[in-house]
Design a protein around this motif. Structure first.
Motif, PDB file in Angstrom:
ATOM      1  N   SER A  28       0.820  -1.219   0.000  1.00  0.00           N
ATOM      2  CA  SER A  28       0.000   0.000   0.000  1.00  0.00           C
ATOM      3  C   SER A  28       0.851   1.265   0.000  1.00  0.00           C
ATOM      4  CB  SER A  28      -0.942   0.003   1.202  1.00  0.00           C
ATOM      5  OG  SER A  28      -0.221   0.049   2.425  1.00  0.00           O
ATOM      6  N   ILE A  29       2.159   1.122   0.219  1.00  0.00           N
ATOM      7  CA  ILE A  29       3.031   2.300   0.153  1.00  0.00           C
ATOM      8  C   ILE A  29       3.007   2.905  -1.245  1.00  0.00           C
ATOM      9  CG2 ILE A  29       5.153   1.066  -0.492  1.00  0.00           C
ATOM     10  CD1 ILE A  29       6.675   2.932   1.380  1.00  0.00           C
ATOM     11  N   LEU A  30       2.644   2.095  -2.246  1.00  0.00           N
ATOM     12  CA  LEU A  30       2.577   2.597  -3.614  1.00  0.00           C
ATOM     13  C   LEU A  30       1.460   3.608  -3.804  1.00  0.00           C
ATOM     14  CD1 LEU A  30       3.271  -0.691  -5.597  1.00  0.00           C
ATOM     15  CD2 LEU A  30       4.768   1.300  -5.399  1.00  0.00           C
ATOM     16  N   LYS A  31       0.567   3.709  -2.823  1.00  0.00           N
ATOM     17  CA  LYS A  31      -0.477   4.719  -2.860  1.00  0.00           C
ATOM     18  C   LYS A  31       0.024   6.074  -2.357  1.00  0.00           C
ATOM     19  CE  LYS A  31      -4.513   1.721  -2.156  1.00  0.00           C
ATOM     20  NZ  LYS A  31      -5.413   2.314  -3.165  1.00  0.00           N
ATOM     21  N   SER A  32       1.243   6.084  -1.795  1.00  0.00           N
ATOM     22  CA  SER A  32       1.778   7.293  -1.153  1.00  0.00           C
ATOM     23  C   SER A  32       2.474   8.205  -2.162  1.00  0.00           C
ATOM     24  CB  SER A  32       2.765   6.894  -0.057  1.00  0.00           C
ATOM     25  OG  SER A  32       2.167   6.054   0.889  1.00  0.00           O
ATOM     26  N   GLY A  33       2.871   9.359  -1.656  1.00  0.00           N
ATOM     27  CA  GLY A  33       3.584  10.309  -2.501  1.00  0.00           C
ATOM     28  C   GLY A  33       4.241  11.397  -1.677  1.00  0.00           C
ATOM     29  N   LEU A  34       4.918  12.281  -2.354  1.00  0.00           N
ATOM     30  CA  LEU A  34       5.549  13.443  -1.732  1.00  0.00           C
ATOM     31  C   LEU A  34       4.731  14.689  -2.055  1.00  0.00           C
ATOM     32  CD1 LEU A  34       9.232  12.707  -2.815  1.00  0.00           C
ATOM     33  CD2 LEU A  34       8.121  12.046  -0.679  1.00  0.00           C
ATOM     34  N   ILE A  35       4.898  15.708  -1.261  1.00  0.00           N
ATOM     35  CA  ILE A  35       4.262  16.987  -1.563  1.00  0.00           C
ATOM     36  C   ILE A  35       5.353  18.028  -1.767  1.00  0.00           C
ATOM     37  CG2 ILE A  35       2.803  18.856  -0.707  1.00  0.00           C
ATOM     38  CD1 ILE A  35       1.135  16.823   0.750  1.00  0.00           C
ATOM     39  N   GLU A  36       5.389  18.598  -2.948  1.00  0.00           N
ATOM     40  CA  GLU A  36       6.361  19.630  -3.285  1.00  0.00           C
ATOM     41  C   GLU A  36       5.629  20.848  -3.815  1.00  0.00           C
ATOM     42  OE1 GLU A  36       9.315  18.126  -5.926  1.00  0.00           O
ATOM     43  OE2 GLU A  36       9.986  16.532  -4.550  1.00  0.00           O
ATOM     44  N   ASP A  37       5.768  21.967  -3.099  1.00  0.00           N
ATOM     45  CA  ASP A  37       5.085  23.214  -3.467  1.00  0.00           C
ATOM     46  C   ASP A  37       3.583  23.003  -3.630  1.00  0.00           C
ATOM     47  OD1 ASP A  37       7.526  24.610  -3.543  1.00  0.00           O
ATOM     48  OD2 ASP A  37       7.888  23.955  -5.603  1.00  0.00           O
ATOM     49  N   GLY A  38       3.005  22.201  -2.702  1.00  0.00           N
ATOM     50  CA  GLY A  38       1.582  21.964  -2.719  1.00  0.00           C
ATOM     51  C   GLY A  38       1.124  20.895  -3.694  1.00  0.00           C
ATOM     52  N   ARG A  39       2.029  20.349  -4.476  1.00  0.00           N
ATOM     53  CA  ARG A  39       1.677  19.335  -5.475  1.00  0.00           C
ATOM     54  C   ARG A  39       1.957  17.947  -4.940  1.00  0.00           C
ATOM     55  NH1 ARG A  39       4.960  18.220 -11.111  1.00  0.00           N
ATOM     56  NH2 ARG A  39       3.658  16.473 -11.847  1.00  0.00           N
ATOM     57  N   PHE A  40       0.996  17.038  -5.102  1.00  0.00           N
ATOM     58  CA  PHE A  40       1.171  15.642  -4.705  1.00  0.00           C
ATOM     59  C   PHE A  40       1.875  14.886  -5.828  1.00  0.00           C
ATOM     60  CE2 PHE A  40      -0.190  11.192  -4.510  1.00  0.00           C
ATOM     61  CZ  PHE A  40       0.080  10.885  -3.182  1.00  0.00           C
ATOM     62  N   ILE A  41       3.002  14.276  -5.489  1.00  0.00           N
ATOM     63  CA  ILE A  41       3.794  13.535  -6.485  1.00  0.00           C
ATOM     64  C   ILE A  41       3.842  12.069  -6.065  1.00  0.00           C
ATOM     65  CG2 ILE A  41       6.023  13.333  -7.633  1.00  0.00           C
ATOM     66  CD1 ILE A  41       6.511  16.270  -6.939  1.00  0.00           C
ATOM     67  N   PRO A  42       3.164  11.172  -6.781  1.00  0.00           N
ATOM     68  CA  PRO A  42       3.141   9.748  -6.422  1.00  0.00           C
ATOM     69  C   PRO A  42       4.541   9.153  -6.398  1.00  0.00           C
ATOM     70  CG  PRO A  42       1.460  10.236  -8.065  1.00  0.00           C
ATOM     71  CD  PRO A  42       2.318  11.455  -7.960  1.00  0.00           C
ATOM     72  N   VAL A  43       4.759   8.205  -5.492  1.00  0.00           N
ATOM     73  CA  VAL A  43       6.080   7.578  -5.398  1.00  0.00           C
ATOM     74  C   VAL A  43       6.385   6.720  -6.623  1.00  0.00           C
ATOM     75  CG1 VAL A  43       6.121   7.559  -2.884  1.00  0.00           C
ATOM     76  CG2 VAL A  43       5.159   5.603  -4.115  1.00  0.00           C
ATOM     77  N   ARG A  44       5.351   6.253  -7.335  1.00  0.00           N
ATOM     78  CA  ARG A  44       5.595   5.412  -8.508  1.00  0.00           C
ATOM     79  C   ARG A  44       4.717   5.844  -9.676  1.00  0.00           C
ATOM     80  NH1 ARG A  44       7.694   3.270 -12.102  1.00  0.00           N
ATOM     81  NH2 ARG A  44       8.442   1.132 -12.332  1.00  0.00           N
ATOM     82  N   LYS A  45       3.501   5.332  -9.761  1.00  0.00           N
ATOM     83  CA  LYS A  45       2.591   5.669 -10.853  1.00  0.00           C
ATOM     84  C   LYS A  45       1.303   6.271 -10.285  1.00  0.00           C
ATOM     85  CE  LYS A  45       4.174   1.926 -13.883  1.00  0.00           C
ATOM     86  NZ  LYS A  45       3.755   0.725 -14.669  1.00  0.00           N
ATOM     87  N   PRO A  46       0.759   7.299 -10.936  1.00  0.00           N
ATOM     88  CA  PRO A  46      -0.474   7.925 -10.432  1.00  0.00           C
ATOM     89  C   PRO A  46      -1.626   6.941 -10.268  1.00  0.00           C
ATOM     90  CG  PRO A  46       0.529   9.310 -12.103  1.00  0.00           C
ATOM     91  CD  PRO A  46       1.303   8.022 -12.105  1.00  0.00           C
ATOM     92  N   GLU A  47      -1.729   5.968 -11.183  1.00  0.00           N
ATOM     93  CA  GLU A  47      -2.856   5.031 -11.098  1.00  0.00           C
ATOM     94  C   GLU A  47      -2.787   4.145  -9.864  1.00  0.00           C
ATOM     95  OE1 GLU A  47      -0.165   3.425 -14.516  1.00  0.00           O
ATOM     96  OE2 GLU A  47      -0.749   5.362 -13.641  1.00  0.00           O
ATOM     97  N   TYR A  48      -1.600   3.965  -9.304  1.00  0.00           N
ATOM     98  CA  TYR A  48      -1.484   3.137  -8.102  1.00  0.00           C
ATOM     99  C   TYR A  48      -2.225   3.766  -6.922  1.00  0.00           C
ATOM    100  CZ  TYR A  48       2.156   0.257 -10.311  1.00  0.00           C
ATOM    101  OH  TYR A  48       2.848  -0.593 -11.125  1.00  0.00           O
ATOM    102  N   CYS A  49      -2.355   5.071  -6.914  1.00  0.00           N
ATOM    103  CA  CYS A  49      -3.040   5.760  -5.814  1.00  0.00           C
ATOM    104  C   CYS A  49      -4.516   5.379  -5.737  1.00  0.00           C
ATOM    105  CB  CYS A  49      -2.918   7.271  -5.978  1.00  0.00           C
ATOM    106  SG  CYS A  49      -1.227   7.889  -5.939  1.00  0.00           S
ATOM    107  N   PHE A  50      -5.043   4.832  -6.821  1.00  0.00           N
ATOM    108  CA  PHE A  50      -6.470   4.522  -6.894  1.00  0.00           C
ATOM    109  C   PHE A  50      -6.724   3.036  -7.167  1.00  0.00           C
ATOM    110  CE2 PHE A  50      -5.336   8.668  -8.599  1.00  0.00           C
ATOM    111  CZ  PHE A  50      -5.930   9.498  -7.660  1.00  0.00           C
ATOM    112  N   THR A  51      -5.697   2.217  -6.906  1.00  0.00           N
ATOM    113  CA  THR A  51      -5.779   0.777  -7.133  1.00  0.00           C
ATOM    114  C   THR A  51      -5.955   0.053  -5.807  1.00  0.00           C
ATOM    115  OG1 THR A  51      -4.318   0.963  -9.058  1.00  0.00           O
ATOM    116  CG2 THR A  51      -4.562  -1.230  -8.094  1.00  0.00           C
ATOM    117  N   ASN A  52      -6.794  -0.977  -5.776  1.00  0.00           N
ATOM    118  CA  ASN A  52      -6.942  -1.785  -4.568  1.00  0.00           C
ATOM    119  C   ASN A  52      -5.589  -2.351  -4.150  1.00  0.00           C
ATOM    120  OD1 ASN A  52      -9.705  -1.371  -4.524  1.00  0.00           O
ATOM    121  ND2 ASN A  52     -10.152  -3.233  -5.701  1.00  0.00           N
ATOM    122  N   ARG A  53      -5.351  -2.363  -2.855  1.00  0.00           N
ATOM    123  CA  ARG A  53      -4.048  -2.806  -2.359  1.00  0.00           C
ATOM    124  C   ARG A  53      -3.687  -4.198  -2.875  1.00  0.00           C
ATOM    125  NH1 ARG A  53      -1.907  -5.890   1.531  1.00  0.00           N
ATOM    126  NH2 ARG A  53      -3.966  -6.557   2.226  1.00  0.00           N
TER     127      ARG A  53
END
Length: 234
Positions: A141-166
């Motif tokens: 589920s860490i693949l759902k995470s990301g960093l925030i830079e200047d208010g922007r959410f940056i996924p750790v891998r692929k954007p679609e992983y943020c919305f994929t079932n674990r």
């Protein structure tokens, strides 16, 4: 795995006196002998020699042999904030280990098996990687995470992983700290262990416990005794 020890591989077991989580954990009795001694014996079984880098006086006065060496670690390299790179560099240069391959074995990973070490050494000998390390499966589920830079959410891998079932996410592996294999010459030229050419050997999660607290110590010792008795772990 091959029975013969691969040439030119030397184990280093770094231990220090201080510890925030559990004082003197490296020399506490673990299944009948000091915790660090399990790593040393593994190093001697798998490599052509083993070096203990330490500031612990009781360890520095123990008997040595042609295969087992003791290296007195300077006080400035024995704090809980000292980078492992600095500890390794000190040992490699002080003991003139240039031209050797290094197998770093953490004393706080007593559940690793000899086969894990030999597999990592074999992977390193293939020459494809600068560094080979041991890993264990982690929380995908860490693949759902990301960093925030200047208010922007940056996924750790692929954007679609943020919305994929674990359960549908790819497996994740994390370094478990048990085994690292690398060339001393490469390490010195590179200035440390960081590289983008890393090979991995997978260890079971059950055998990937790292000891930091009294509870960790007791739990790992219980598992170790079961493993030694041939009890199948679930």
């Amino acid at each position: 795995m091959k029975d013969a020890k691969p040439d030119n591989y030397v184990a280093i077991v770094p231990i220090r006196a201080g510890s925030r989580g559990l004082a003197n954990k490296n020399i506490m009795a673990f299944a009948g002998r000091p915790l660090y001694e399990h790593a040393v014996r593994q190093g001697l079984r798998c490599c052509t020699g083993c070096i203990v880098s330490t500031d612990i006086e009781s360890v520095l006065t123990t008997p040595v042999s042609d295969e087992r060496l003791l290296h007195r670690r300077p006080p400035e390299l024995a704090s809980d904030t000292t980078p492992m790179d600095d500890v390794l560099k000190n040992a490699i240069i002080s003991l003139d280990l240039t031209g050797k391959n290094i197998v770093l074995l953490q004393a706080t990973s007593p559940l690793r098996r000899d086969e894990n070490i030999l597999e990592a050494m074999e992977c390193h000998r293939n020459g494809e990687f600068d560094l080979v390390l041991s890993v264990a499966e982690g929380d995908r589920s860490i693949l759902k995470s990301g960093l925030i830079e200047d208010g922007r959410f940056i996924p750790v891998r692929k954007p679609e992983y943020c919305f994929t079932n674990r359960q549908s996410l790819p497996c994740i592996y994390r370094p478990n700290g048990a085994v690292y294999v690398f060339s001393s010459d490469w390490f010195l030229a590179n200035g440390g262990l960081a590289t983008d050419k890393i090979g991995a050997v997978v260890m079971d999660v059950t055998q990937s416990h790292d000891i930091d607290t009294k509870e960790d110590f007791s739990h790992a010792e219980m598992i170790f005794k079961k493993m030694s008795a041939g009890v199948e772990l679930s």
